[in-house]
Design an enzyme around this catalytic site. Structure first.
Site, PDB file in Angstrom:
ATOM      1  CB  ILE C  53     -31.604  41.852  89.993  1.00 31.47           C
ATOM      2  CG1 ILE C  53     -32.667  42.093  89.110  1.00 31.47           C
ATOM      3  CG2 ILE C  53     -30.238  41.424  89.235  1.00 31.47           C
ATOM      4  CD1 ILE C  53     -33.054  42.030  87.708  1.00 31.47           C
ATOM      5  N   GLY C  54     -30.558  39.322  91.970  1.00 25.64           N
ATOM      6  CA  GLY C  54     -29.737  38.741  92.955  1.00 25.64           C
ATOM      7  C   GLY C  54     -27.951  39.598  92.765  1.00 25.64           C
ATOM      8  CG  ASN C 109     -28.087  46.614 100.046  1.00 25.63           C
ATOM      9  OD1 ASN C 109     -29.247  46.397 100.377  1.00 25.63           O
ATOM     10  ND2 ASN C 109     -28.363  45.774  98.343  1.00 25.63           N
ATOM     11  CB  CYS C 112     -29.955  42.372  98.326  1.00 26.53           C
ATOM     12  SG  CYS C 112     -30.729  41.741  97.469  1.00 26.53           S
ATOM     13  CG  ASN C 166     -33.983  46.669  98.965  1.00 21.55           C
ATOM     14  OD1 ASN C 166     -34.141  46.658  98.459  1.00 21.55           O
ATOM     15  ND2 ASN C 166     -32.397  46.958  99.804  1.00 21.55           N
ATOM     16  N   GLY C 191     -42.509  49.030  93.804  1.00 21.61           N
ATOM     17  CA  GLY C 191     -43.431  49.532  93.266  1.00 21.61           C
ATOM     18  C   GLY C 191     -44.600  49.826  94.376  1.00 21.61           C
ATOM     19  N   GLY C 217     -39.603  53.973  97.682  1.00 25.32           N
ATOM     20  CA  GLY C 217     -40.741  52.886  97.870  1.00 25.32           C
ATOM     21  C   GLY C 217     -42.045  53.319  96.468  1.00 25.32           C
ATOM     22  N   GLY C 218     -42.116  52.363  95.894  1.00 26.06           N
ATOM     23  CA  GLY C 218     -44.160  53.174  95.131  1.00 26.06           C
ATOM     24  C   GLY C 218     -43.963  53.986  94.893  1.00 26.06           C
ATOM     25  N   GLY C 239     -37.535  54.497  92.222  1.00 23.50           N
ATOM     26  CA  GLY C 239     -37.176  53.101  91.600  1.00 23.50           C
ATOM     27  C   GLY C 239     -37.776  52.252  90.336  1.00 23.50           C
TER      28      GLY C 239
HETATM   29  C1  LIG Z   1     -34.462  45.689  89.392  1.00 27.22           C
HETATM   30  C2  LIG Z   1     -34.524  45.696  91.494  1.00 27.22           C
HETATM   31  C3  LIG Z   1     -33.184  45.824  90.942  1.00 27.22           C
HETATM   32  C4  LIG Z   1     -32.793  46.315  92.486  1.00 27.22           C
HETATM   33  N1  LIG Z   1     -31.292  46.467  92.594  1.00 27.22           N
HETATM   34  C5  LIG Z   1     -30.974  47.069  93.810  1.00 27.22           C
HETATM   35  C6  LIG Z   1     -29.710  46.592  94.575  1.00 27.22           C
HETATM   36  O1  LIG Z   1     -28.519  46.871  93.393  1.00 27.22           O
HETATM   37  N2  LIG Z   1     -29.160  47.602  95.932  1.00 27.22           N
HETATM   38  C7  LIG Z   1     -30.298  48.247  95.932  1.00 27.22           C
HETATM   39  O2  LIG Z   1     -29.963  48.557  97.518  1.00 27.22           O
HETATM   40  N3  LIG Z   1     -31.237  47.822  96.083  1.00 27.22           N
HETATM   41  C8  LIG Z   1     -31.858  47.669  94.931  1.00 27.22           C
HETATM   42  N4  LIG Z   1     -33.337  48.188  94.291  1.00 27.22           N
HETATM   43  C9  LIG Z   1     -34.336  48.750  95.578  1.00 27.22           C
HETATM   44  C10 LIG Z   1     -34.282  49.890  95.122  1.00 27.22           C
HETATM   45  O3  LIG Z   1     -33.353  49.873  95.030  1.00 27.22           O
HETATM   46  C11 LIG Z   1     -35.325  50.325  96.003  1.00 27.22           C
HETATM   47  O4  LIG Z   1     -35.315  50.309  96.887  1.00 27.22           O
HETATM   48  C12 LIG Z   1     -36.923  49.272  95.910  1.00 27.22           C
HETATM   49  O5  LIG Z   1     -36.880  49.394  94.829  1.00 27.22           O
HETATM   50  C13 LIG Z   1     -38.272  50.419  96.292  1.00 27.22           C
HETATM   51  O6  LIG Z   1     -38.347  51.588  95.324  1.00 27.22           O
HETATM   52  P1  LIG Z   1     -39.598  51.637  94.703  1.00 27.22           P
HETATM   53  O7  LIG Z   1     -40.686  51.042  94.373  1.00 27.22           O
HETATM   54  O8  LIG Z   1     -39.783  52.730  93.444  1.00 27.22           O
HETATM   55  O9  LIG Z   1     -38.566  50.967  93.584  1.00 27.22           O
HETATM   56  C14 LIG Z   1     -33.789  47.024  93.015  1.00 27.22           C
HETATM   57  C15 LIG Z   1     -35.205  47.239  92.852  1.00 27.22           C
HETATM   58  C16 LIG Z   1     -35.559  46.396  91.147  1.00 27.22           C
HETATM   59  C17 LIG Z   1     -36.648  46.557  91.498  1.00 27.22           C
END
Ligand SMILES: Cc1cc2nc3c(=O)[nH]c(=O)nc-3n(C[C@H](O)[C@H](O)[C@H](O)COP(=O)(O)O)c2cc1C
Ligand SMILES: Cc1cc2nc3c(=O)[nH]c(=O)nc-3n(C[C@H](O)[C@H](O)[C@H](O)COP(=O)(O)OP(=O)(O)OC[C@H]3O[C@@H](n4cnc5c(N)ncnc54)[C@H](O)[C@@H]3O)c2cc1C
Ligand SMILES: Cc1cc2nc3c(=O)[nH]c(=O)nc-3n(C[C@H](O)[C@H](O)[C@H](O)COP(=O)(O)OP(=O)(O)OC[C@H]3O[C@@H](n4cnc5c(N)ncnc54)[C@H](O)[C@@H]3O)c2cc1C
Ligand SMILES: Cc1cc2nc3c(=O)[nH]c(=O)nc-3n(C[C@H](O)[C@H](O)[C@H](O)COP(=O)(O)O)c2cc1C
Ligand code: FES
Ligand code: FES
Lengths: 284, 225, 284, 225
Positions: C53-54, C109, C112, C166, C191, C217-218, C239
């Site tokens: 996403i950036g 953060n 990233c 992250n 995931g 995380g997942g 997430g």
């Molecule tokens: C689409 C997407 C966008 C994300 N944007 C951010 C963000 O803006 N800032 C941030 O700290 N983490 C961001 N993350 C990371 C999540 O906050 C999280 O740390 C990571 O996805 C692990 O959790 P999950 O496995 O439950 O998704 C993003 C993750 C995803 C999938």
């Protein structure tokens, strides 16, 4: 080219499997013998496994005396995985192995998650080893930190290739007791969970250096092998999949051949880096 | 090293034996091996195979007695006739059967290798310990078996006769440790978590003569020192 | 305590979901507005997804003017995720947010994978922010490098908590074209593939520091949440699972309650760190 | 914001329509929404749901026309009656149906939302382009449809009549771009990879008025400038 991942096959208990590979890679050898970590050392996770073997190995002296002669008889190229706890230790092992004609390549394990690391940087270790041997040196890295920079640094230090990737730090809990089954709690994560990570690592290093790459991490099928080639690996190594299926090399080879022809590649070499070429083409 | 044979076998039946399941598969080209040897069974949906002692070897079949204690064994017990299953083996070192006065000793699911062993030894006497009547239903698979139930331990009837027999035992670690005290020279079938079963992973470390050895290569049957 | 992971929920398009959480965490806000990376930005992998996403976001000024007032009306504690490209940028954002009563916590953060990183170390950034605000500061880290050391460093620099983890760098290839679907090739892996990694990260940081930890995380089920608590997390964030199911918070909450009672815990707090206690007990 | 409704629905039928599958599920408590809106369908075994336009809304049912192009759509097309499926929706902004002289334009699987749209608009004329006769079988779902096959493009019959109609179109990106040129003000249903469909992930970026916007929030139906 199909190899085993270091620590995932013992040629003495499965010589036929070792012979079915294009090169056999030993478990990491350290200067002194190591018992490894106390059990429990392995556990399954949802999408992979964790291990904390801790580099159990007979030590360099016994390895040179007893193992190398037997491994030489396998009739496949022999890669020795070299470990240590300082650059001097790595270099001394490389020097000792340099004299052995049976040894074709040295893989420096710079990334075992289950033991303490050497104080020197990966590049310093590679430089020390470079001075100690003329044999091809592969630097085995894990997918952490700035891999592009690391890859360039070990290339500059004299590495001839990269082995990507070693395990990540992972943990799993026992279903009922909620305790980590591994005696050390944390272990090295391998298997399918690692595949997107190893693809990214190979992709990044392919762009950062011109070094040949042995790709590994979660390969279980010919499709997985094809993907590693496509992102830039020149060879592919099988690790965890060997535990479930000692005959995985033959199966993966057959599946890879089918995948290659389905995607219009005449030979594995034609697929190497294909994912990059197509992206470059698309962005023109 | 014997060749490693792995084959996709057809499930013939899954029969309840008390709380355990007797998984019967077609033998294919696999050989049953010696009593105490084991096979690696790949449960559907799991990454790693699970070690199982051969329990019975009816003509054309291999049968495994399985205690569903976790995800892998649950998946194996959930198989149904017609399903297929990848099986590798036989593996490891089984029991020596050149013994003169065999006595089988089993505890809980440790009964698993004893039916096949009993056949090889001409149906010797057996002592089996179980947690409950329900678990003790598995004793029906072993001829000439005397059953004890907790809180009595199998070591109680064993103690007075141990030194008059060649003991061959399988069961939980505390039981094997106790049997070792009572019967030096006994052949004991141990367990350890195993990822591969054929010496590749170094996961199955057990202490032997003061150092860690691979149980799948040196055992699983070891002679009590 | 259940939160969303930053970047995985927009309270303006799903206010009911945001309200079902114990705190709402914003997508990372940077000083200047960011369009984010060009598409394709997301793709599924075998056991997770990759995104690039950036850090698309409206920038701090618009965020303060338009978003904070609306988010304040949600009625749940508001965590703002702060990003930047230098320690000064982070600190300036923290100073500006410090004045807003509606903002309860700042999450930095520091990890990233889809944008360039600040030149300063994580600890230096935390120290700069610490000087700029009295609000609780959580340092969000990825699971790379020596996490124990990093955790201690940010704790010493004044962090009040850790957010772990992250995404990791990951890559996937399109089935047919063998091209990475993501325009940037590599993205952040999230995931289920991440779960053993996040468990290990929380485990390691729990042993290294006394800081409270938001584990993520997942996580897809109450069991996953329980496991994060057991290795030492005080709160759990959802997430990727939110993408498949906006009602995941209610489901995970119910499942967690059932898991807690099945394992004999009277309250979530009793489960926190339980995996460590039992290991210590077992090793006596 | 309307409430997000997600429900596990029962699969009633999966019917072949040329190369496509018409997946019919029981409606449960979900509402069909407006033509051009979409639902997120969670294919069994996949992590992320897949966006699908509503194709038909028979009483008590929702029906989706699906082209099996990858793992997610293959898993959806492999569903069988009696299976269940998690569905979220309706989502996004559909077509405005307050138009005076509607003309539907579809290309390939872009035909999917048109049957439901045609009903809402009182069966207006439609122009549908397909790759082959086989694909064109899907035209049977749209009343009053004129079909063109490649190498002829749907823009060929559209060009002379475009400015006399209110065009509502769905199809591949190049088709939509061409329609936009012929019919300023047309309502176009776009696609982008979507992880969530409800504004949470910022994955579905499309360029709109010079900046990236979330298609699932601003669209998927957008008015051609
Ligand atoms: C689409 C997407 C966008 C994300 N944007 C951010 C963000 O803006 N800032 C941030 O700290 N983490 C961001 N993350 C990371 C999540 O906050 C999280 O740390 C990571 O996805 C692990 O959790 P999950 O496995 O439950 O998704 C993003 C993750 C995803 C999938
Ligand atoms: C050589 C050998 C032969 C075996 N034969 C049989 C047999 O015939 N029938 C049978 O039911 N089981 C047998 N076992 C044990 C069986 O392999 C394990 O119970 C099984 O692997 C557990 O997998 P799981 O995924 O179901 O449970 P897991 O989640 O792996 O484990 C569930 C619980 O059992 C414990 N556990 C797991 N594996 C072992 C082990 N090997 N030893 C001690 N505790 C363990 C775990 O710590 C955990 O508490 C044998 C094991 C070995 C090594
Ligand atoms: C609002 C909306 C409504 C849709 N309605 C329908 C419908 O009614 N019927 C239908 O069959 N499909 C529809 N689609 C497209 C459908 O969602 C995708 O084909 C599907 O998600 C692909 O998933 P997959 O796992 O099968 O294939 P993937 O592996 O994800 O993709 C296979 C191939 O298709 C391409 N692709 C994937 N998704 C898209 C996309 N959204 N746009 C363009 N190319 C893509 C990939 O790049 C790849 O080449 C819709 C998409 C959107 C955004
Ligand atoms: C049980 C086990 C032992 C390992 N031992 C070593 C080792 O001694 N040296 C080494 O460099 N890598 C070792 N590895 C890492 C593998 O070589 C490989 O890098 C990693 O497992 C990823 O590949 P995979 O997912 O195919 O297993 C070991 C991995 C496993 C699972
Ligand atoms: S189980 Fe792998 S070495 Fe013994
Ligand atoms: S699909 Fe997630 S924001 Fe649009």
């Amino acid at each position: 080219m199909l190899l085993n991942a270091s620590g995932c096959l013992d040629a003495s208990t499965a010589p036929d499997v070792a012979r079915s590979l294009d090169a056999f890679v030993t478990k990491t050898v350290t200067p002194l013998p190591r018992e490894g970590n106390p059990p429990v050392r392995i556990a399954e996770t949802e999408v992979g496994m964790v291990n904390s073997i801790g580099l159990a190995n007979p030590g360099l002296e016994a390895f040179l005396a007893d193992h190398v002669p037997r491994l030489a008889e396998l009739g496949v190229p022999l890669w020795v995985s070299v470990g240590g706890f300082s650059a001097d230790e790595y270099a001394a092992s490389c020097a000792a192995l340099d004299a052995r004609a049976a040894v074709t390549t040295l893989e420096l394990n710079l990334s075992c998650p289950n033991v303490d690391e050497a104080p020197e940087s990966a590049a310093q270790i590679v430089a020390a080893c470079r001075a100690a041997t003329t044999k091809p040196l592969y630097a085995k890295l894990a997918a952490t930190g700035d891999l592009a920079e690391l890859a360039r640094a070990v290339a500059d230090a004299g590495a001839d290739g990269l082995s990507l990737v070693n395990t990540l730090r992972g943990l799993t809990l026992d279903e009922r007791s909620l305790r980590p089954p591994l005696a050390r709690g944390v272990g090295g994560l391998s298997g399918p969970a690692l595949k997107p990570v190893s693809l990214a690592a190979v992709w990044v290093c392919r762009r950062a250096t011109a070094l040949p790459i042995v790709g590994m991490g979660g390969v279980a099928s010919g499709r997985d092998a094809l993907e590693l080639l496509a992102v830039g690996a020149h060879a592919v190594a099988l690790g965890t999949v060997l535990f479930a299926d000692p005959h995985a090399p033959a199966r993966v080879r057959a599946e890879l051949a089918a995948e290659l022809s389905a995607h219009g590649f005449a030979a594995p070499a034609d697929a190497v880096g294909a994912a990059h070429d197509r992206v470059l083409a698309a962005s023109v | 090293m014997p060749e490693l044979r792995r084959e996709r076998l057809r499930v013939l039946a899954v029969e309840q034996v008390g709380p355990y399941s007797l998984l019967r598969v077609s033998r294919g080209m696999l050989t049953p091996g010696r009593p105490g040897q084991f096979f690696m069974l790949s449960p559907p949906g799991r990454l790693l195979p699970r070690p199982m002692s051969l329990c019975l070897a009816p003509p054309g079949e291999l049968a495994f007695l399985i205690d569903a204690v976790g995800p892998g064994t649950r998946a194996l017990c959930a198989l149904a006739p017609g399903n297929t299953l990848d099986v590798l083996g036989p593996l490891g070192n089984g029991f020596r059967v050149d013994v003169r006065r065999p006595l089988l000793v089993g505890g809980g699911i440790g009964v698993a290798p004893l039916p096949y062993l009993a056949e090889a030894l001409g149906r010797p006497p057996a002592l089996l310990g179980f947690r409950s009547e329900h678990h003790a239903q598995a004793a029906a698979l072993v001829p000439n078996a005397e059953v004890v139930l907790e809180p009595t331990y199998v070591t109680e009837p064993l103690a007075p006769v141990a030194r008059r027999h060649d003991v061959l035992a399988c069961g939980p670690e505390p039981m094997l440790a106790a049997v070792r005290e009572l019967a030096p020279g006994a052949q004991l079938a141990w367990e350890a978590p195993m990822a591969c079963g054929y010496g590749a992973c170094y996961g199955c470390a057990v202490e032997l003569d003061g150092s860690w050895k691979r149980l799948c290569v040196e055992g699983p049957v070891l002679v009590a020192a």
